[in-house]
Design an enzyme around this catalytic site. Structure first.
Site, PDB file in Angstrom:
ATOM      1  CB  CYS A  33      -3.525  -1.668  -2.892  1.00 22.44           C
ATOM      2  SG  CYS A  33      -2.041  -1.323  -2.509  1.00 22.44           S
ATOM      3  CB  CYS A  66      -2.462  -5.048  -1.894  1.00 24.76           C
ATOM      4  SG  CYS A  66      -2.402  -4.040  -0.344  1.00 24.76           S
ATOM      5  CG  ASP A  78      10.353   2.773  -9.099  1.00 23.77           C
ATOM      6  OD1 ASP A  78       9.649   3.195 -10.074  1.00 23.77           O
ATOM      7  OD2 ASP A  78       9.733   3.438  -7.806  1.00 23.77           O
ATOM      8  CG  HIS A  96      -3.275  -1.370   2.194  1.00 26.11           C
ATOM      9  ND1 HIS A  96      -2.530  -1.033   1.266  1.00 26.11           N
ATOM     10  CD2 HIS A  96      -3.803  -0.295   2.724  1.00 26.11           C
ATOM     11  CE1 HIS A  96      -3.191   0.266   0.824  1.00 26.11           C
ATOM     12  NE2 HIS A  96      -3.559   0.438   1.875  1.00 26.11           N
ATOM     13  CG  ASN A 115       7.595  10.784  -1.434  1.00 31.31           C
ATOM     14  OD1 ASN A 115       8.521  11.543  -1.166  1.00 31.31           O
ATOM     15  ND2 ASN A 115       7.801   9.940  -2.710  1.00 31.31           N
ATOM     16  CG  HIS A 158       0.888  -0.716   0.058  1.00 32.51           C
ATOM     17  ND1 HIS A 158       0.195  -1.829   0.122  1.00 32.51           N
ATOM     18  CD2 HIS A 158       2.103  -1.137   0.954  1.00 32.51           C
ATOM     19  CE1 HIS A 158       0.857  -2.775   0.911  1.00 32.51           C
ATOM     20  NE2 HIS A 158       1.858  -2.506   1.292  1.00 32.51           N
ATOM     21  CG  HIS A 185       6.030   3.091  -1.679  1.00 27.53           C
ATOM     22  ND1 HIS A 185       4.449   3.889  -1.504  1.00 27.53           N
ATOM     23  CD2 HIS A 185       6.616   3.965  -2.510  1.00 27.53           C
ATOM     24  CE1 HIS A 185       4.722   4.941  -2.343  1.00 27.53           C
ATOM     25  NE2 HIS A 185       5.661   4.886  -3.027  1.00 27.53           N
ATOM     26  CG  HIS A 240      11.010   5.730  -3.045  1.00 29.58           C
ATOM     27  ND1 HIS A 240      10.865   5.440  -4.554  1.00 29.58           N
ATOM     28  CD2 HIS A 240       9.869   6.246  -2.600  1.00 29.58           C
ATOM     29  CE1 HIS A 240       9.456   6.080  -4.676  1.00 29.58           C
ATOM     30  NE2 HIS A 240       9.153   6.485  -3.398  1.00 29.58           N
TER      31      HIS A 240
END
Length: 115
Positions: A4, A7, A30, A46, A85, A96, A98, A100
């Site tokens: 990942c 990770c 990003d 994770h 998402n 993983h 996340h 935004h």
């Protein structure tokens, strides 16, 4: 998870532009920003996505970090968008969890989908 990328970023194995870090979460820029401000927030532990058994307490902690990041990035007063998402149909490209955080300019309905 061994393969990942997030990770590896959380472990310091891959460099990133860190915006905020504590013992539970990491926020970083990003690599393919869709807005002037585009920061990702991840739990250091994770979880593949928001439906992967993350505790209410940790999920709340991740989302409470959004305000800190918005303040650090100078978009807390002007406004920002928060997106999570989940799964391939939602264009989640890194599996993983996340969040935004986007802002820094007015958004329109034609803003690109984010992964």
């Amino acid at each position: 998870m061994q393969d990942c990328i997030f990770c590896k970023i959380a472990a310091g194995e891959i460099p990133s532009a860190i915006v905020y870090e504590d013992d539970r979460v990491l926020a970083f820029e990003d690599l393919n920003p869709q807005m002037p401000v585009h920061t990702l927030i991840i739990p250091k532990e994770h979880y593949a996505n928001i439906g992967d058994g993350i505790s209410d307490e940790l999920l709340g902690y991740v989302f409470n970090t959004v305000k800190k990041v918005a303040e650090i990035k100078g978009i807390a007063d002007s406004g920002y968008r928060v997106i999570v998402n989940t799964g391939s149909d939602a264009q989640q490209s890194v599996h993983h969890l996340h969040v935004h955080v986007l802002g820094g300019a007015p958004m329109n309905s034609g803003s690109p989908a984010l992964s």
